[in-house]
Design an enzyme around this catalytic site. Structure first.
Site, PDB file in Angstrom:
ATOM      1  N   ASP A 146      70.309  22.302  17.556  1.00 11.05           N
ATOM      2  CA  ASP A 146      69.324  21.983  16.592  1.00 11.05           C
ATOM      3  C   ASP A 146      68.881  20.547  16.766  1.00 11.05           C
ATOM      4  OD1 ASP A 146      67.707  21.801  14.208  1.00 11.05           O
ATOM      5  OD2 ASP A 146      69.565  21.255  12.906  1.00 11.05           O
ATOM      6  N   HIS A 147      67.822  20.364  16.402  1.00 11.01           N
ATOM      7  CA  HIS A 147      67.378  18.805  16.644  1.00 11.01           C
ATOM      8  C   HIS A 147      67.651  17.871  15.722  1.00 11.01           C
ATOM      9  CE1 HIS A 147      63.792  20.600  19.188  1.00 11.01           C
ATOM     10  NE2 HIS A 147      64.983  20.254  19.887  1.00 11.01           N
TER      11      HIS A 147
ATOM     12  N   TYR B 117      65.362  20.405  11.229  1.00  8.74           N
ATOM     13  CA  TYR B 117      65.071  21.902  10.650  1.00  8.74           C
ATOM     14  C   TYR B 117      64.495  22.691  11.968  1.00  8.74           C
ATOM     15  CZ  TYR B 117      64.679  18.459   7.033  1.00  8.74           C
ATOM     16  OH  TYR B 117      64.802  17.526   5.929  1.00  8.74           O
ATOM     17  N   HIS B 118      65.274  22.488  13.126  1.00  9.45           N
ATOM     18  CA  HIS B 118      64.720  23.436  14.317  1.00  9.45           C
ATOM     19  C   HIS B 118      66.003  24.154  14.678  1.00  9.45           C
ATOM     20  CE1 HIS B 118      61.520  20.031  14.848  1.00  9.45           C
ATOM     21  NE2 HIS B 118      61.067  20.635  13.680  1.00  9.45           N
ATOM     22  N   PRO B 119      66.847  25.124  14.081  1.00 13.63           N
ATOM     23  CA  PRO B 119      67.765  25.445  14.356  1.00 13.63           C
ATOM     24  C   PRO B 119      67.250  26.670  15.394  1.00 13.63           C
ATOM     25  CG  PRO B 119      67.596  26.296  12.347  1.00 13.63           C
ATOM     26  CD  PRO B 119      66.609  25.060  12.750  1.00 13.63           C
TER      27      PRO B 119
END
Length: 538
Positions: A293-294, A473-475
């Site tokens: 994730d980011h 919110y980039h999983p």
């Protein structure tokens, strides 16, 4: 029990595309199961309305990660879309495809057909870029991309100038020849309304007789005959129902829900499943593992010039921009909060960027309970420069807690769990301060509000970003793609290793995270995945 050619679980960024492309010829019937409800809500369609959907249980799963030592013990809020369009209906709409090197690395890892040159035709085909078609951009596709160059806040020009003064080039198109530099973000909107995957793909597909969409339908289990997936069990309006798939079951629930459903169905780590009393259909230790994730943070400043705070906070300002939006579908409410941003390298010797920037011409230091206070910002002129890491080396996992499909899974992000991730973020926040110190920014900054001038030492900067960072919110990668079944969940054609009639097609298959926002690549994965499915039907 009704039979369909394909059952797609999830109507999000990839699932919406699958529904459209698999049904387009009229040859195949498609059932889409969506756990949430409709996307026809004002705050979903209005771009800046995502502040209202950030905690709204009517459209949002509202997951909460485990307390994370890397984030100072904080339990991070994980919003994921629970409605038609999935997270593309509640995201910040920034349209970034990812870097050439990201996809070339996917191909080099043993995934033929997934290099940049392989995927560029898909990106171009699905896009309708307002800036027009060129070597990299597409025009005429179903998903409209807005060029915001003439509508961003005036402070954005100062940010772009300061970025160049700090040594970054001005980049007119992050989806073009190169990624590095500062520039204005393109966003997925059309005529002032959010252009979600549901609006671009699913809504047109729903007009066809061979497409059925069931809302408020929570998939609880994949049904098998031996090693072949033959259907899905789901709960809807208090009843348990089943649907049969004559050809394939396709999971498009995203990086949380797809591994969760696999595990509930007996596909996953053997010790986990045995401990929960779930019969093993196929053991695979990678299901739910390899979570990437980011992680990001904002530096916030009080300015000497007006920002969006002065428009969005007072009642008369809300009335003004509300009327502007309703009458003309323009103004601040028609944009993302991220007007501009960019990509940079924390190590000048590196060959490519590893950090992403975000410029926001407003600030939300003062919290407001129950929502992300985008529409009620601070009472003073504030703005933020944010950043997030692009390819962190930290790895986490998503694992079910019980055999009950309504129990949220355990999300362990393990942010900043490697020295490399800590070192690059330390260098990155120092660079944010460098941008703020450049002439075009410095002359309008009254003070740094967060973290504030008292935070100076490396130890204090690290403690601050551990305490204030969070997911952006980039999983991805919890059902990662790869040729080796001992190290991945799906093969390069997105078929689940060791099983038949079952694919995963969403961001969970990314072999590694990409450089930038993940929504465009998720939609592309739906497009590419549909092509693979249709090829195999021939």
């Amino acid at each position: 029990m009704q039979t369909y050619d394909f059952i797609v679980v999830g109507s999000g960024s990839a699932g919406s595309v699958l529904a459209e492309k698999l049904s387009a010829s009229g040859r195949f019937s498609v059932l889409v199961l969506e756990a949430g409800g409709t996307d026809r809500r004002f705050y979903v369609q209005m771009p800046l309305g995502y502040g209202k959907t950030f905690f709204d249980p009517a459209v949002n799963w509202n997951y909460k990660a485990e307390p994370d030592p890397g984030l100072g013990g904080n339990a991070d809020h994980w919003p994921r879309g629970k409605l038609l369009g999935g997270s593309s209906s509640i995201n910040a709409m920034v349209w970034i495809r990812g870097a050439r090197e990201d996809f070339d690395a996917w191909r080099a890892a043993g995934n033929p057909g997934w290099g940049y040159d392989d995927l560029l035709p898909a990106f171009k085909a699905l896009e309708d870029n307002e800036a027009g078609a060129d070597r990299w951009r597409g025009a005429g596709g179903p998903l409209h991309i807005t060029d915001c160059s003439n509508s961003v806040h005036p402070l954005t020009k100062r940010y772009l100038a300061a970025g160049q003064q700090a040594g970054l080039p001005l980049n007119p198109d992050f989806n073009g020849a190169a990624q590095e530099g500062v520039g204005i973000y393109q966003i997925s909107t059309r005529n002032g309304r959010r252009m979600s995957a549901a609006r671009a793909f699913l809504r047109p597909a729903m007009k066809r007789k061979n497409v059925r969409v069931e809302m408020n339908a929570l998939a609880t289990r994949i049904l098998f005959e031996g090693k072949r997936a033959v259907g899905v069990e789901y709960q809807q309006n208090g009843a348990t129902k089943t649907a049969r798939a004559g050809r394939e079951v396709i999971l498009s629930g995203g990086s949380v829900n797809s591994p969760q459903l696999l595990q509930l169905s007996g596909i996953g780590p053997s010790a986990l499943l045995e401990g929960l009393g779930i019969p093993i259909v196929h053991a695979n230790e990678n299901v739910g593992a390899n979570l990437q994730d980011h992680v990001g943070i904002n530096y916030t400043f009080k300015g000497r010039l007006p920002t969006l705070n002065q428009i969005l906070r007072p009642w008369w300002g809300k009335l003004l921009v509300g009327m502007q939006y309703i009458l003309t579908q323009s103004g601040p409410l028609s944009l993302s909060m991220n007007n501009a941003g960019g990509f940079f390298r924390t190590d000048p010797a590196a060959t490519r960027p590893n950090m992403q920037l975000y410029f926001q011409a407003f600030s939300t230091v003062i919290p407001k309970s129950g929502e992300r206070p985008i529409l009620t910002p601070d009472p003073w002129p504030g703005f933020s420069i944010g950043l997030s890491n692009c390819r962190p080396s930290s790895r986490g996992e998503i694992m079910i807690r019980s055999s009950n499909p309504r129990d949220y899974p355990r999300i362990s992000a393990n942010a900043y769990s490697t020295n490399a991730d800590v070192d690059e973020m330390l260098a990155a926040v120092k660079f944010v301060r460098k941008i703020a110190s450049m002439p075009d920014m410095a002359e309008i900054i009254e003070e740094e509000v967060l973290p504030g001038p008292s935070i100076q030492s490396d130890a204090d900067l690290i403690a601050d970003f551990r305490k204030r960072s969070g997911t952006v919110y980039h999983p991805v990668s919890t059902c990662r793609m790869g040729p080796d079944p001992t190290r991945s969940v799906v093969d390069p054609r997105l078929k689940v290793h060791g099983l038949e009639g079952l694919r995963v097609i969403d961001a969970s298959i990314f072999p590694d995270n990409i450089t930038g926002n993940t929504n465009a690549a998720s939609i592309m994965t739906g497009w590419k995945g549909a092509e693979l499915v249709l090829e195999d039907q021939k």
